[in-house]
Structures are given as C-alpha cells and as structure tokens.
Design an enzyme around this catalytic site. Structure first.
Site, mmCIF file in Angstrom:
data_model
loop_
_atom_site.group_PDB
_atom_site.id
_atom_site.type_symbol
_atom_site.label_atom_id
_atom_site.label_comp_id
_atom_site.label_asym_id
_atom_site.label_seq_id
_atom_site.Cartn_x
_atom_site.Cartn_y
_atom_site.Cartn_z
ATOM 1 N N ARG A 1 -10.407 -11.827 3.780
ATOM 2 C CA ARG A 1 -9.972 -11.146 2.574
ATOM 3 C C ARG A 1 -10.241 -12.076 1.394
ATOM 4 N NH1 ARG A 1 -3.317 -11.502 2.249
ATOM 5 N NH2 ARG A 1 -3.715 -10.526 0.241
ATOM 6 N N ARG A 2 -10.030 -11.572 0.174
ATOM 7 C CA ARG A 2 -10.082 -12.395 -1.033
ATOM 8 C C ARG A 2 -11.351 -13.229 -1.152
ATOM 9 N NH1 ARG A 2 -3.716 -14.253 -1.660
ATOM 10 N NH2 ARG A 2 -3.177 -12.426 -2.850
ATOM 11 N N TYR B 1 9.651 -3.696 -0.542
ATOM 12 C CA TYR B 1 10.636 -2.615 -0.429
ATOM 13 C C TYR B 1 11.086 -2.138 -1.802
ATOM 14 C CZ TYR B 1 10.282 -3.766 4.379
ATOM 15 O OH TYR B 1 9.755 -3.987 5.610
ATOM 16 N N HIS C 1 8.336 -10.626 0.185
ATOM 17 C CA HIS C 1 8.568 -9.534 1.135
ATOM 18 C C HIS C 1 9.496 -8.462 0.557
ATOM 19 C CE1 HIS C 1 8.254 -7.072 4.533
ATOM 20 N NE2 HIS C 1 9.543 -6.886 4.404
ATOM 21 N N HIS D 1 -3.770 -3.074 5.643
ATOM 22 C CA HIS D 1 -2.336 -2.760 5.846
ATOM 23 C C HIS D 1 -1.679 -2.343 4.530
ATOM 24 C CE1 HIS D 1 1.939 -3.393 6.620
ATOM 25 N NE2 HIS D 1 1.959 -4.391 5.755
ATOM 26 N N PHE D 2 -1.913 -3.130 3.489
ATOM 27 C CA PHE D 2 -1.097 -2.800 2.304
ATOM 28 C C PHE D 2 -1.687 -1.689 1.448
ATOM 29 C CE2 PHE D 2 -2.980 -6.901 0.540
ATOM 30 C CZ PHE D 2 -3.653 -6.364 -0.545
ATOM 31 N N HIS D 3 -2.927 -1.301 1.724
ATOM 32 C CA HIS D 3 -3.395 -0.092 1.041
ATOM 33 C C HIS D 3 -2.824 1.162 1.705
ATOM 34 C CE1 HIS D 3 -6.077 -2.770 -1.159
ATOM 35 N NE2 HIS D 3 -6.116 -1.809 -2.059
HETATM 36 FE FE1 HAS Z 1 3.670 -5.464 4.987
HETATM 37 C C1 HAS Z 1 1.636 -8.204 4.489
HETATM 38 C C2 HAS Z 1 4.835 -6.816 7.887
HETATM 39 C C3 HAS Z 1 5.822 -2.794 5.384
HETATM 40 C C4 HAS Z 1 3.074 -4.494 1.740
HETATM 41 N N1 HAS Z 1 2.556 -6.196 3.429
HETATM 42 C C5 HAS Z 1 1.776 -7.321 3.437
HETATM 43 C C6 HAS Z 1 1.143 -7.471 2.162
HETATM 44 C C7 HAS Z 1 1.584 -6.434 1.363
HETATM 45 C C8 HAS Z 1 2.462 -5.643 2.178
HETATM 46 C C9 HAS Z 1 1.223 -6.193 -0.088
HETATM 47 O O1 HAS Z 1 4.857 -9.552 9.250
HETATM 48 C C10 HAS Z 1 0.138 -8.561 1.790
HETATM 49 C C11 HAS Z 1 0.724 -9.701 1.048
HETATM 50 C C12 HAS Z 1 -0.369 -10.686 0.768
HETATM 51 O O2 HAS Z 1 -1.079 -10.498 -0.229
HETATM 52 O O3 HAS Z 1 -0.561 -11.613 1.551
HETATM 53 N N2 HAS Z 1 5.022 -4.892 6.399
HETATM 54 C C13 HAS Z 1 5.321 -5.578 7.523
HETATM 55 C C14 HAS Z 1 6.289 -4.823 8.317
HETATM 56 C C15 HAS Z 1 6.557 -3.682 7.591
HETATM 57 C C16 HAS Z 1 5.775 -3.749 6.393
HETATM 58 C C17 HAS Z 1 6.878 -5.211 9.626
HETATM 59 N N3 HAS Z 1 4.304 -3.935 3.803
HETATM 60 C C18 HAS Z 1 5.208 -2.961 4.154
HETATM 61 C C19 HAS Z 1 5.430 -2.086 3.038
HETATM 62 C C20 HAS Z 1 4.657 -2.563 2.005
HETATM 63 C C21 HAS Z 1 3.956 -3.722 2.508
HETATM 64 C C22 HAS Z 1 6.380 -0.915 3.071
HETATM 65 C C23 HAS Z 1 4.485 -2.078 0.619
HETATM 66 C C24 HAS Z 1 5.085 -1.036 0.102
HETATM 67 N N4 HAS Z 1 3.284 -7.154 6.007
HETATM 68 C C25 HAS Z 1 3.906 -7.552 7.143
HETATM 69 C C26 HAS Z 1 3.463 -8.908 7.500
HETATM 70 C C27 HAS Z 1 2.549 -9.307 6.539
HETATM 71 C C28 HAS Z 1 2.465 -8.185 5.605
HETATM 72 C C29 HAS Z 1 3.874 -9.722 8.656
HETATM 73 C C30 HAS Z 1 1.804 -10.636 6.454
HETATM 74 C C31 HAS Z 1 0.460 -10.519 7.024
HETATM 75 C C32 HAS Z 1 -0.313 -11.796 6.849
HETATM 76 O O4 HAS Z 1 -0.546 -12.471 7.843
HETATM 77 O O5 HAS Z 1 -0.684 -12.129 5.706
HETATM 78 C C33 HAS Z 1 7.554 -2.597 7.987
HETATM 79 O O6 HAS Z 1 8.487 -2.394 6.967
HETATM 80 C C34 HAS Z 1 6.905 -1.314 8.336
HETATM 81 C C35 HAS Z 1 7.887 -0.314 8.908
HETATM 82 C C36 HAS Z 1 7.333 1.090 8.898
HETATM 83 C C37 HAS Z 1 7.298 1.911 9.939
HETATM 84 C C38 HAS Z 1 6.705 3.301 9.782
HETATM 85 C C39 HAS Z 1 7.747 4.400 9.820
HETATM 86 C C40 HAS Z 1 7.124 5.735 9.524
HETATM 87 C C41 HAS Z 1 7.521 6.568 8.571
HETATM 88 C C42 HAS Z 1 6.736 7.833 8.371
HETATM 89 C C43 HAS Z 1 7.574 9.054 8.036
HETATM 90 C C44 HAS Z 1 6.740 10.283 8.018
HETATM 91 C C45 HAS Z 1 6.770 11.223 7.042
HETATM 92 C C46 HAS Z 1 5.872 12.404 7.072
HETATM 93 C C47 HAS Z 1 7.686 11.192 5.879
HETATM 94 C C48 HAS Z 1 7.821 1.518 11.275
HETATM 95 C C49 HAS Z 1 8.703 6.296 7.706
HETATM 96 C C50 HAS Z 1 5.396 12.673 8.425
HETATM 97 C C51 HAS Z 1 4.486 13.800 8.397
HETATM 98 C C52 HAS Z 1 4.075 14.434 9.493
HETATM 99 C C53 HAS Z 1 3.176 15.573 9.354
HETATM 100 C C54 HAS Z 1 4.519 14.025 10.868
HETATM 101 CU CU CU Z 2 6.336 -8.968 4.400
#
Ligand code: HAS
Ligand code: CU
Length: 596
Positions: A449-450, A239, A235, A386-388
């Site tokens: 998947r996979r 980050y 995890h 999700h992760f793409h």
């Molecule tokens: Fe995830 C599975 C939960 C974030 C990557 N995640 C994965 C896997 C990868 C991955 C690679 O709880 C698969 C692993 C595998 O092969 O099995 N993930 C989360 C949660 C977050 C999260 C709660 N993941 C990421 C990030 C990754 C990433 C970042 C890579 C960089 N994830 C999971 C969970 C799994 C999981 C379970 C397991 C699933 C399973 O069952 O296998 C949080 O950190 C997300 C928080 C983000 C937000 C969004 C905030 C919005 C922002 C936008 C700003 C806007 C801008 C521009 C700058 C709340 C910051 C706006 C423009 C305008 C015009 C308005």
């Molecule tokens: Cu995670």
C-alpha cells in the site's frame, strides 16, 4: 389524508435555524467529498499506471489530501450535521443557544481550512509548506505546523459540538426528569463520550510532541510513542465514522423498509459496547511494530475479538427490523420477503448495499485482527481494500443514501431525481466491489500500500487469484466508477437545491417493537459506562505506554527531559507554589481540627 400530511411540519418548519446548520455541515462534508474524489481518481489511475497526470513525487500530497478530506472532513462534518439533526429531532426541542452552535461550526471549518491549505501547499514548491504525512500523521513524517494547528482547532470544535448536544440534552432532562433518553440522543451522547476519550490521546500527541517538534521547539520525538498515541485514537475514530451510520441503520432504515426497529434495548447495548471496547484495542494496528511486547499485542487482539460483538448484534437487529418491515408489506417465505422491500428507493437500496458490503469489510477486519494472519497482509494494499469496504462503503454509502431521505426534510425541497439516486448508489456498490476485491487479492500477493509505483521494476508477483495487471484493471475501473458515482451524487444534490420549496415532505420515525422501557435503566447511566471505559483504557494502555517511554524516552533516546526550556519554567512555578502549598496545608489542618 392529504390534509393530515400538510398539517405535519417537517424538520425545517419546526427548527429553521438548526436545519440551516445541518445543511451547512452536510454541504461542507460534500465539498470535502468532491475534493477527496478528485484526488482519489488521480491516485487510482496513477497507481495502476493507466494515466499519470502528476509526477510520482507528488503522490504523497495526493494521498494525504485524499485521506484527510475523506476520512476526517467528509465523515466528521456529516457526523456533526447528522447528530445535530438527531438530537433536536429526538428531543423535539431546539438547541439551547444556536450562537454556540454556529461558533463550533466556524471553528471546525477554520481548522479544516488550515489543515487543507497546509496539505495543498505541497503542490507548490515555491510556498515552502507541505504536509505529506498521510492521514495517520505520526512521526517520523513531519508536517508544517499549520497542519497540526488546524487539526487541533478542528478537534476542539468537535468537542464544543459535543458539549452543545450534552447541554441541550440536560435542558431537556430538566423538562422531562422521568423520561428515558430518546434513542437517537442516547446514541449521540455515547458516541461523543467515546470521542472525548479517544481524541484526548491524539490531542496530547499533537500538542506535546508533533506541534512543538514541527515548530522547532524540540529536536526529536519518540516515534513509537507518537504512533501508539495515534492508534489509541486511530481505532476508535473508525467507530466515530461508523456509529452515525449505525444510528441511521437502527433508527431510519427500519422506517424506510416499512417496519420498526426490532429492539431499542439491544441498540443501546451495542452503543455502550462500542464505548467500552473501542479504545483498548488500538495496538492491533501495531502488531508489527518493534518496541511493544507481544503480550500487549495479544491483549489487544483479545479485546478486538470482543469488539466484533456489537457489529454482529447489529447485523442481527438491523436485518430483523428490515425483515419485519418486509413482512408488514406482505412478504412471506424464508427469503421471499426480500422481494417485498422498497428497492426502488435510493435511500433504502443504498443503505442495504452499504450493509452488505460491511459484512465483507467486517470479515476482512477479522483477518486483520488475528495477530498471525495480520503479518501476511499488514502494509499491503489489502488494508485499503478493507477500509474502502468499511469507511468507504458502509459509512460513505450510508451517508449518501441517507441524504436522499434527510435532505428534503431539512430544506423542504424534493430530491431532483430519485432514479439518478438509485443508479448512483448501485454504481458505487459495483465500483467498490471491483476495486476492493482486487485490492484484497493484490494484498495477498504482497502488493504494498502507500506507493506510487507498486510494480517495482523486474519483480514478478506470484499469480494467485488473477494477475497483477488484471487486478489493476479492476481497480482502475472500480475507482473510475466511484468517481462517476460521486459526481452523480453531487449533481443531483445541486439540482435539488435549485428545486422550489414544497410542503408535505415531513417524515416521522415509528417507535421500536421492543421499546426503551424494556431496557434496564442502568443502560442510560452514562457516568457508569464512561467510568468503566476509562478503567479499561488504563488497563490496556498504562503498561505499554510506560514501557515505550521507559525504553525510548519521552522524546526519543538520549533526551532525558521534556524540552530544555520547560524545565526552568517548571522550576520557577514549583518555587512559587511552595509557600502556597504550605499555607494551604496549614489551612487544611486547621479546618480538619475545627470540624473534628
Ligand atoms: Fe478496520 C485497519 C480490524 C472495522 C477502518 N480499519 C483499518 C484501517 C481503517 C479501518 C481506515 O485488527 C487502516 C488504518 C491504516 O491506515 O493503517 N476493523 C477491524 C475489525 C473491525 C474493523 C476487527 N475498520 C472497521 C471499521 C472501519 C475500519 C468499521 C471504518 C469505518 N482494521 C482492523 C485491523 C486493522 C484495520 C486489525 C489494521 C490492519 C493493519 O495491519 O494495518 C470490526 O469492527 C468489524 C466488525 C464487523 C462485522 C460485520 C458485521 C456485519 C454487519 C452487516 C449488517 C447488514 C446489513 C444489511 C445492515 C463483524 C453489521 C444486510 C443486507 C442483506 C441483504 C443481508
Ligand atoms: Cu483498528
């Protein structure tokens, strides 16, 4: 005016050796990106049954290569280049010793080559070497020892890189004892502190279990233990990919938008929160694993929900900074300011589209994190969806977009075509929108998947948001667009490298509206935050790990001790130590007596 611009030195003018290293790291990263993209297009067309150029038996070799080259080589090589640039730029001083810098770069490159060779050998049956273990590489899948050895070497290289930046920071600190840590350096140091904590578990897993097992020194391992140690690292590693992108969103994006960062203290808080909360959540990848009590999973879920906070804060701060920029450029109205942004710049549009996608990826992350809804999507293609969006867009697209801004400063060469650059980032966005959305939808239908053959002969997926076939077409088109986008990116960069050197490409970064002096000094106390992070890790992991080892043994059921050959060695060591310990004991008693 033009004289003033000419007088300003770019990064490469000031720090030529460091710039060379940054270029080398970025080029290694992009080399991995191209390899990853080739395997990506092969597998997307294979899975969707559009074009099958490999036998399905090679699918896992392709998938492992795609995963490892993308999420380990592409991301981390970019990170080390970017962090070197950020430290040197923000401290405005050269690295302490670039020989060490080149050494860690060489170590990392060697490690990744070893791992890559082990994976690619899987295509050649005659070689008797393979590593079809996917990027998560936990047991029971087993790779050739070269795979694990390479990863170890690579990670050790990254540790030395961190030490190099810390050392440079300490040298700066001696020269500027009373100054606040510049924001970019602060971000680098906090990210590396998190990396040391996180990667220790995977290093332990590889060195104590997976490597000896693959070398045949031990017969078996405890799969739950290696999985848990992997996710302890797995995890926070997400980050480790994201925080360099955040560094760019906080420090570079506002400048490109014509504004300034809204709040430096808030940015520091966000990075500290990542340090504290990234690790004690890894069990959210194991909600469906047997052998881990529900209570531990629940604690992990609760911590994960807290971990949303830094990203939600980021959404606020980054958008506020961009809006400030737009208003500086004359933007007005509730949303009218959006039209006053530099949308023609690929670095701006790329990062904004990456952020927009991340909002969607973050929300699908929230779904993953809920223990009960996770049961619906776990191990389905929803998760790659999700992760793409997260690593594949928020991170990858930000890195590519930032390259259009950074490359000229580290090479004095203007980008070959900014129009192609703009087109490229938009193609990525469209391709990913198609592919990821369809992946999420298929995941809801239960598509796994996979697997090379998700269509399982005779099984009808229930229709929900669109048929399986129709979604497959979206995935295939999306995947193809991503491949095209990568090729455009690389071609543009190669042509850029052929451009003649010019001057006047220097860019400076403006100070934040609310600067570091508004932040309490305690925020810069890295020791304190690392200490708290370690306590949280122990609280989250001590009991689950003890329970896993208690139930399944260190090396799986029925094997009581660590490798048979270790016991006599330890006994001999203990025998040799006994007299030494008693002498030390006596000496201490004597010393205490004298002092008292
Ligand atoms: Fe995830 C599975 C939960 C974030 C990557 N995640 C994965 C896997 C990868 C991955 C690679 O709880 C698969 C692993 C595998 O092969 O099995 N993930 C989360 C949660 C977050 C999260 C709660 N993941 C990421 C990030 C990754 C990433 C970042 C890579 C960089 N994830 C999971 C969970 C799994 C999981 C379970 C397991 C699933 C399973 O069952 O296998 C949080 O950190 C997300 C928080 C983000 C937000 C969004 C905030 C919005 C922002 C936008 C700003 C806007 C801008 C521009 C700058 C709340 C910051 C706006 C423009 C305008 C015009 C308005
Ligand atoms: Cu995670």
């Amino acid at each position: 005016m033009s004289q003033a611009i000419e007088a300003e030195q770019s990064f490469v003018d000031k720090f030529p050796e460091e710039a060379r290293l940054v270029r080398a790291a970025l080029l290694s990263s992009f080399f991995a990106l191209v390899l990853g993209a080739i395997f990506g297009i092969v597998q997307t067309l294979h899975r969707t049954d559009v074009a099958r150029i490999i036998p399905s038996t090679d699918y896992y070799t392709v998938l492992t290569a795609h995963g490892v080259f993308m999420v380990i080589s592409f991301t981390i090589f970019f990170l080390v280049g970017l962090f070197t640039w950020a430290v040197v730029r923000s401290l405005d001083r050269p690295l302490v010793n670039t020989k060490i810098t080149w050494t860690w770069y060489a170590i990392m490159a060697t490690g990744m080559t070893m791992t890559g060779v082990a994976i690619l050998a899987g295509f050649f049956p005659a070689l008797d070497m393979s590593a079809d273990v996917l990027f998560t590489f936990y047991a029971p899948l087993q790779a050739h020892p070269l795979f694990y050895a390479g990863l170890t070497v690579f990670i050790v290289g990254s540790w030395i890189a961190g030490a190099d930046w810390f050392r440079t920071f300490l040298a700066w600190k001696r020269e500027h004892p009373d100054e606040r840590i510049p924001l970019q350096t602060f971000m680098v140091l906090v990210t590396m502190a998190m990396w040391y904590i996180a990667s220790s578990a995977v290093a332990a897993s590889v060195l104590l279990f997976l490597l000896p097992w693959s070398l045949g020194l031990i017969d078996q391992v405890n799969p739950t233990l290696t999985r848990t140690l992997f996710w302890f690292f797995g995890h926070p590693v997400v980050y480790f990919w994201l925080m360099p992108a955040y560094l760019l969103w906080y420090t570079v994006l506002p400048k490109i938008a014509g504004g300034r960062l809204f709040s430096d203290p808030l940015a520091r808080v966000v990075f500290v929160l990542f340090l504290l909360l990234s690790t004690p959540v890894g069990i959210h990848h194991q909600y469906l694993d047997p052998g881990i009590a529900e209570g531990f999973k629940f604690i992990s879920m609760t911590n994960t929900m807290f971990l949303l906070l830094p990203s939600l804060l980021t959404a606020f701060t980054v958008v506020a900074s961009v809006e400030y920029g737009a208003r500086q450029r004359g933007g007005t109205g509730l949303l009218g300011w959006l039209t006053d942004l530099p949308w023609r710049k690929p670095e701006f549009t790329g990062m904004m589209l990456a952020g927009l996608m991340f909002a969607a990826g973050g929300f699908s992350g929230m779904v993953n994190a809920g223990m009960n809804i996770n049961y619906m999507i776990h191990n389905t293609i929803w998760v790659p969806g999700h992760f793409h969006l997260t690593v594949g867009t928020a991170v990858a697209l930000t890195f590519m977009a930032a390259t259009y801004w950074i490359w000229p400063q580290i090479s004095n060469k203007p980008i070959y075509s900014r129009t192609i650059g703009l087109f490229q980032v938009v193609v990525w966005f469209v391709g990913m929108a198609l592919m990821s959305n369809a992946m999420h939808a298929q995941g809801m239908m239960g598509v796994p998947r996979r697997t090379a053959e998700p269509e399982y002969a005779g099984f009808d997926y229930p229709l929900m948001f669109g048929g399986f076939e129709e979604l497959n077409v979206q995935i295939a088109i999306g995947g193809t667009l991503l491949f095209v986008s990568t090729i455009l990116f690389i071609s543009n960069l190669v042509l850029t490298m052929g451009n003649p050197r010019v001057s006047g490409l220097a860019e400076s970064l403006p100070p934040a509206i609310s600067g570091p002096d508004d932040a309490p000094r305690v925020l810069d106390s890295l020791r304190l935050w690392v200490g708290i992070a370690l306590v949280l890790v122990v609280l989250a992991y001590a009991l689950p790990l003890a329970a896993i080892i208690n139930r399944g043994g260190l090396l799986g059921p029925g094997v009581g001790t660590y490798p048979a050959w270790v016991t006599p060695v330890l006994d001999a060591l203990a025998g040799a130590m006994t007299p030494l310990v008693s002498v030390l004991g006596k000496a201490t008693a004597l010393l205490v007596g004298v002092v008292a």
